[in-house]
Motif scaffolding. Structure first.
Motif, PDB file in Angstrom:
ATOM      1  N   LEU A   1       0.937  -1.050   0.008  1.00 27.55           N
ATOM      2  CA  LEU A   1       0.048  -0.043  -0.019  1.00 27.55           C
ATOM      3  C   LEU A   1       0.690   1.332  -0.048  1.00 27.55           C
ATOM      4  O   LEU A   1       0.663   2.286  -0.821  1.00 27.55           O
ATOM      5  N   TRP A   2       1.767   1.307   0.756  1.00 29.91           N
ATOM      6  CA  TRP A   2       2.730   2.612   0.798  1.00 29.91           C
ATOM      7  C   TRP A   2       3.449   2.540  -0.355  1.00 29.91           C
ATOM      8  O   TRP A   2       3.565   3.768  -0.747  1.00 29.91           O
ATOM      9  N   ASN A   3       4.046   1.587  -0.952  1.00 32.86           N
ATOM     10  CA  ASN A   3       4.860   1.606  -1.896  1.00 32.86           C
ATOM     11  C   ASN A   3       3.855   2.410  -3.443  1.00 32.86           C
ATOM     12  O   ASN A   3       4.282   3.300  -3.775  1.00 32.86           O
TER      13      ASN A   3
ATOM     14  N   GLY B   1      21.977   2.709 -12.360  1.00 29.87           N
ATOM     15  CA  GLY B   1      21.671   2.310 -11.021  1.00 29.87           C
ATOM     16  C   GLY B   1      20.400   2.544 -10.470  1.00 29.87           C
ATOM     17  O   GLY B   1      20.136   2.482  -9.305  1.00 29.87           O
ATOM     18  N   LEU B   2      19.414   2.668 -11.478  1.00 31.33           N
ATOM     19  CA  LEU B   2      18.051   3.132 -10.979  1.00 31.33           C
ATOM     20  C   LEU B   2      17.220   1.919 -11.211  1.00 31.33           C
ATOM     21  O   LEU B   2      16.032   2.011 -10.854  1.00 31.33           O
ATOM     22  N   TYR B   3      17.658   0.702 -11.522  1.00 34.77           N
ATOM     23  CA  TYR B   3      16.882  -0.382 -11.952  1.00 34.77           C
ATOM     24  C   TYR B   3      16.393  -0.973 -10.636  1.00 34.77           C
ATOM     25  O   TYR B   3      17.211  -1.141  -9.512  1.00 34.77           O
ATOM     26  N   ASP B   4      15.125  -1.329 -10.472  1.00 35.53           N
ATOM     27  CA  ASP B   4      14.530  -1.911  -9.296  1.00 35.53           C
ATOM     28  C   ASP B   4      14.314  -0.842  -8.100  1.00 35.53           C
ATOM     29  O   ASP B   4      14.336  -1.141  -7.073  1.00 35.53           O
ATOM     30  N   ASN B   5      14.465   0.382  -8.701  1.00 31.67           N
ATOM     31  CA  ASN B   5      14.211   1.365  -7.797  1.00 31.67           C
ATOM     32  C   ASN B   5      12.882   2.207  -8.216  1.00 31.67           C
ATOM     33  O   ASN B   5      12.570   2.306  -9.406  1.00 31.67           O
ATOM     34  N   GLN B   6      12.142   2.730  -7.116  1.00 34.87           N
ATOM     35  CA  GLN B   6      10.743   3.213  -7.376  1.00 34.87           C
ATOM     36  C   GLN B   6      11.066   4.655  -8.165  1.00 34.87           C
ATOM     37  O   GLN B   6      10.261   4.935  -9.065  1.00 34.87           O
ATOM     38  N   TRP B   7      12.136   5.176  -7.998  1.00 32.44           N
ATOM     39  CA  TRP B   7      12.350   6.360  -8.680  1.00 32.44           C
ATOM     40  C   TRP B   7      12.306   6.185 -10.388  1.00 32.44           C
ATOM     41  O   TRP B   7      11.862   7.122 -11.212  1.00 32.44           O
ATOM     42  N   ALA B   8      12.780   5.059 -11.008  1.00 35.83           N
ATOM     43  CA  ALA B   8      12.712   4.793 -11.958  1.00 35.83           C
ATOM     44  C   ALA B   8      11.392   4.747 -12.720  1.00 35.83           C
ATOM     45  O   ALA B   8      10.931   5.617 -13.718  1.00 35.83           O
TER      46      ALA B   8
ATOM     47  N   TRP C   1      -1.664   4.375 -10.022  1.00 40.73           N
ATOM     48  CA  TRP C   1      -1.858   3.260  -8.968  1.00 40.73           C
ATOM     49  C   TRP C   1      -2.248   1.915  -9.813  1.00 40.73           C
ATOM     50  O   TRP C   1      -1.649   0.664  -9.546  1.00 40.73           O
ATOM     51  N   ASN C   2      -3.246   2.030 -11.021  1.00 40.30           N
ATOM     52  CA  ASN C   2      -3.330   0.819 -11.711  1.00 40.30           C
ATOM     53  C   ASN C   2      -2.384   0.306 -12.712  1.00 40.30           C
ATOM     54  O   ASN C   2      -2.574  -0.629 -13.052  1.00 40.30           O
ATOM     55  N   GLU C   3      -1.471   0.865 -12.876  1.00 39.50           N
ATOM     56  CA  GLU C   3      -0.288   0.678 -13.962  1.00 39.50           C
ATOM     57  C   GLU C   3       0.317  -0.825 -13.557  1.00 39.50           C
ATOM     58  O   GLU C   3       0.235  -1.307 -12.227  1.00 39.50           O
ATOM     59  N   PHE C   4       0.504  -1.505 -14.480  1.00 36.77           N
ATOM     60  CA  PHE C   4       0.858  -2.835 -14.328  1.00 36.77           C
ATOM     61  C   PHE C   4       2.197  -3.280 -15.086  1.00 36.77           C
ATOM     62  O   PHE C   4       3.114  -3.645 -14.248  1.00 36.77           O
TER      63      PHE C   4
ATOM     64  N   SER D   1       9.556  -3.646  -3.191  1.00 39.18           N
ATOM     65  CA  SER D   1       9.322  -2.391  -3.608  1.00 39.18           C
ATOM     66  C   SER D   1       8.129  -2.566  -4.619  1.00 39.18           C
ATOM     67  O   SER D   1       7.498  -1.696  -5.373  1.00 39.18           O
ATOM     68  N   GLN D   2       7.572  -3.689  -4.592  1.00 38.11           N
ATOM     69  CA  GLN D   2       6.201  -3.823  -5.666  1.00 38.11           C
ATOM     70  C   GLN D   2       5.050  -3.002  -5.362  1.00 38.11           C
ATOM     71  O   GLN D   2       5.086  -2.606  -3.896  1.00 38.11           O
ATOM     72  N   THR D   3       4.150  -2.855  -6.024  1.00 36.22           N
ATOM     73  CA  THR D   3       2.932  -2.118  -5.966  1.00 36.22           C
ATOM     74  C   THR D   3       1.756  -3.212  -5.649  1.00 36.22           C
ATOM     75  O   THR D   3       1.985  -4.202  -5.793  1.00 36.22           O
ATOM     76  N   VAL D   4       0.606  -2.487  -5.310  1.00 38.69           N
ATOM     77  CA  VAL D   4      -0.574  -3.466  -5.171  1.00 38.69           C
ATOM     78  C   VAL D   4      -0.867  -4.527  -6.183  1.00 38.69           C
ATOM     79  O   VAL D   4      -1.005  -5.340  -6.003  1.00 38.69           O
ATOM     80  N   PRO D   5      -0.922  -3.696  -7.505  1.00 34.83           N
ATOM     81  CA  PRO D   5      -1.646  -4.667  -8.514  1.00 34.83           C
ATOM     82  C   PRO D   5      -0.528  -5.733  -8.780  1.00 34.83           C
ATOM     83  O   PRO D   5      -0.983  -6.930  -9.145  1.00 34.83           O
ATOM     84  N   VAL D   6       0.703  -5.368  -8.592  1.00 35.49           N
ATOM     85  CA  VAL D   6       1.675  -6.248  -9.286  1.00 35.49           C
ATOM     86  C   VAL D   6       1.596  -7.397  -8.057  1.00 35.49           C
ATOM     87  O   VAL D   6       1.625  -8.621  -8.342  1.00 35.49           O
ATOM     88  N   SER D   7       1.426  -7.130  -6.833  1.00 40.47           N
ATOM     89  CA  SER D   7       1.627  -8.033  -6.101  1.00 40.47           C
ATOM     90  C   SER D   7       0.343  -8.947  -5.985  1.00 40.47           C
ATOM     91  O   SER D   7       0.324 -10.404  -5.722  1.00 40.47           O
TER      92      SER D   7
END
Lengths: 326, 303
Positions: B98-100, B161-168, B235-238, B250-256
């Motif tokens: 949720l926080w992510n 070095g931004l792979y797997d980083n939420q800023w990407a 939020w809904n992006e997948f 670092s995952q988001t709700v839809p991905v999880s």
């Protein structure tokens, strides 16, 4: 803007360019050129995230690339293959079905429903009912695509799916079937789902736009004896035309590149009955590892989308100018 | 101020006299004919039809798998069964997801609106030369199928070095969402009332001041609509979060939710519960900001 105010436009503008009213910024005395600085952050980000990958991708269309060994130049081979690829052409004809389901139906229905909610229900039964109904229509839009697909998937599934159970419950057993697994019903099912998903978007935008309509205009028309349909066509549609453009264009783009529902619900199947260009490109990219060919499909799709957008924007600009000169 | 119409309309039944009594204003339009009632019924039926899948999610989220197997998806649960929800909540560490999602979506919404406003100021108010073509170039971000971006951006972000980083993910969606925002705002600002700008420039305001003291306050209703849209859309992006956020934390709700679907241990009612939890945050967000949507999407409110 009236003719008089165009003629009154400051002399600076006429010196700067031919068509005075168009070349002038809206702030008097400031040259449009001085506004470029405001575009710098946006365009810099755009270059990095969109333009560079796009060019990279166009380069890949001329190569054979499997994702591991470096790309190998093959000239126009991918493009020749694309022209004769029946799956590719099927995917584009399915796109037309997506345009019907995501643009034509939602925009027309959305216009009528928005006007109905705003004009009739909002005024006669109170704004609370109108905004409650609008929120209900908008619900599918806030549902994450993945979640929607999961839910729709089990509503439509052949064994104990909700839709088949309802049909059996009312004695229509004959109609119950494997909705997404049957080539005849898969595409229509997806179309219904997309109408369900899309409808709320034009309604919300059109209802917001309708607030710009001066209520006195309606009252005057009503006094003149115009009925609801006449008022709808003469006042509503013409005033919210900018929003109609925005909705139609953005939905057309979304329809051409629709991916999520196909990916999660049918995977383009059964056979190629629900395949769309974006999904075809994806499967070439990541399942067949034919990155060069995947890039070619994606680039072709981008070209089609770009052409549609150019035509749209030019038409919109022309209409705006006509409006201004009137 | 036309923006207050809806609010007035919303308050009217509460503050005003009951409908039976003659109203002071527009008494003729509040008389309800049979046709009006029929339209209302049709509108409500459409609403119910649209809401059916949501009712199904709701009733099946609180059903035990045994109950579901026995009675199917259409009946009400025989008892309140919460294990499905608890099970999903704990399995994916839901608060963290949720926080992510919340963090990524809010940062994107705010930054994308800011970029849209700057772009639209130059295009709509500044009327920069060739603006139709610039809008078109910016709209490319919206036109490209997202699969096109995956390979190149993967390499680019990996290099820095931004792979797997939420800023990407944030940077990508700021660009994609602001394309729509620029298009919409530029056409809205193109019709911005000239008189207001003229008055401000007579007062000696420069462009930067004008943007923040004149254009920003007047377009605020449109900007808040954009914030809501961008938040929900992001939020809904997948696909992009799935590709760029590989580590679980670092995952988001839809991905999880999607990742769990492959899990054989997931029964139907747990799936339904996960769907309910997946849609609740955006639903709550939408309900809170519902009123903002009614305030209008255009700067025309000043006319």
């Amino acid at each position: 803007m009236t003719k008089a105010s165009v003629a009154d436009a400051p002399v600076v503008a006429r010196k700067a360019g031919g068509r005075s009213a168009v070349r002038q910024s809206l702030i008097p005395g400031s040259n449009p050129r001085t506004f470029w600085i405001y575009l710098v952050p946006g365009l810099a980000l755009l270059t990095l995230i969109i333009v560079v990958p796009l060019i990279w991708n166009v380069y890949l269309t001329f190569t054979d690339y499997r994702g591991i060994k470096p790309p190998e130049w093959v000239g126009l081979e991918n493009w020749v293959k694309l022209a004769g690829d029946t799956t590719f052409w099927t995917s584009f004809s399915n796109s037309i079905a997506m345009i019907v389901a995501m643009v034509v139906v939602p925009t027309l229905l959305g216009l009528v429903l928005a006007a109905m909610l705003f004009d009739l229900i909002g005024k006669k039964f109170g704004g609370k009912i109108a905004s409650f109904l609008r929120a209900t229509y908008y619900l599918p839009q806030i549902l994450p695509g993945v979640v929607a697909a999961i839910v729709i998937g089990w509503i439509l599934r052949p064994q104990n799916g909700a839709l088949n159970q309802v049909l059996e419950g009312v004695g229509l057993n004959g109609l119950a079937q494997n909705w997404l697994g049957n080539p005849d019903t898969a595409l229509p099912s997806i179309m219904v789902i997309m109408i369900w998903v899309q409808l709320g978007y034009p309604i919300v935008i059109f209802m917001a736009a309708l607030q710009r309509v001066d209520p006195e205009l309606y009252e005057a028309a009503e006094l003149d004896g115009a009925n609801w349909i006449q008022r709808f066509r003469a006042i509503t549609v013409s005033i919210i035309r900018p929003e109609i453009f925005v909705v139609t264009l953005t939905c057309t783009i979304a329809a051409l590149k629709v991916f999520g529902p196909i990916y999660t619900l049918t995977g383009g199947g059964p056979g190629t009955s629900t395949i769309v260009p974006a999904y075809y490109a994806y499967s070439e990219f990541f399942q067949s590892q034919q990155v060069g060919y995947g890039a070619t499909i994606a680039t072709a799709l981008t070209i089609v989308i770009a052409i549609v957008s150019v035509v749209f924007l030019l038409a919109q600009t022309r209409l705006e100018r006509q409006e201004e000169e009137r | 101020m036309t923006s207050t119409i809806i609010d007035e309309a919303a308050k009217a039944p509460v503050v005003g006299p009951p409908a039976r009594q003659p109203r002071k204003r527009r008494s003729s339009t509040t008389r309800k004919t049979l046709g009006d009632w029929m339209i209302l019924v049709v509108a409500i039926l459409i609403g119910l039809l649209i809401a059916v899948p949501f009712f199904l999610i709701l009733i099946n989220s609180f059903k035990s798998p045994a109950d579901y197997n026995a009675a199917g998806p259409l009946t009400l649960p025989t008892e309140l069964y919460l294990d499905g929800m608890v099970n999903f909540w704990q399995r994916v560490d839901f608060p963290q997801k949720l926080w992510n999602s919340f963090f990524i979506s809010s940062v994107v919404a705010i930054l994308a609106v800011l970029v849209s406003l700057l772009n639209a100021f130059a295009l709509g108010i500044g009327r920069v030369r060739g603006r139709t073509w610039i809008v078109l170039l910016i709209l490319l971000a919206n036109m490209l199928p997202q699969e096109v971006l995956l390979y190149p951006l993967y390499f680019m972000f990996k290099t820095v070095g931004l792979y797997d980083n939420q800023w990407a993910v944030i940077i990508i969606f700021v660009v994609i969402q602001s394309a729509f925002g620029t298009y919409l705002l530029a056409s809205v600002l193109g019709t911005f009332p000239k008189e207001i700008l003229e008055a401000a420039s007579l007062d000696g305001a420069n462009k930067w001041t004008m943007l923040w003291r004149v254009v920003y306050p007047i377009t605020k209703p449109t900007l808040s609509v954009l914030v809501i849209f961008f938040f929900i859309w992001t939020w809904n992006e997948f696909l992009i979060p799935l590709t760029f956020l590989v580590s679980n934390a670092s995952q988001t709700v839809p991905v999880s939710i999607a990742v769990l679907q492959g899990d054989r241990l997931m029964d139907v009612t747990t799936t339904s519960a996960s769907a309910l939890l997946g849609l609740l945050p955006t639903l709550i967000f939408f309900l809170i900001f519902q009123r903002t949507l009614t305030r209008g999407i255009t700067a025309g409110a000043v006319k």
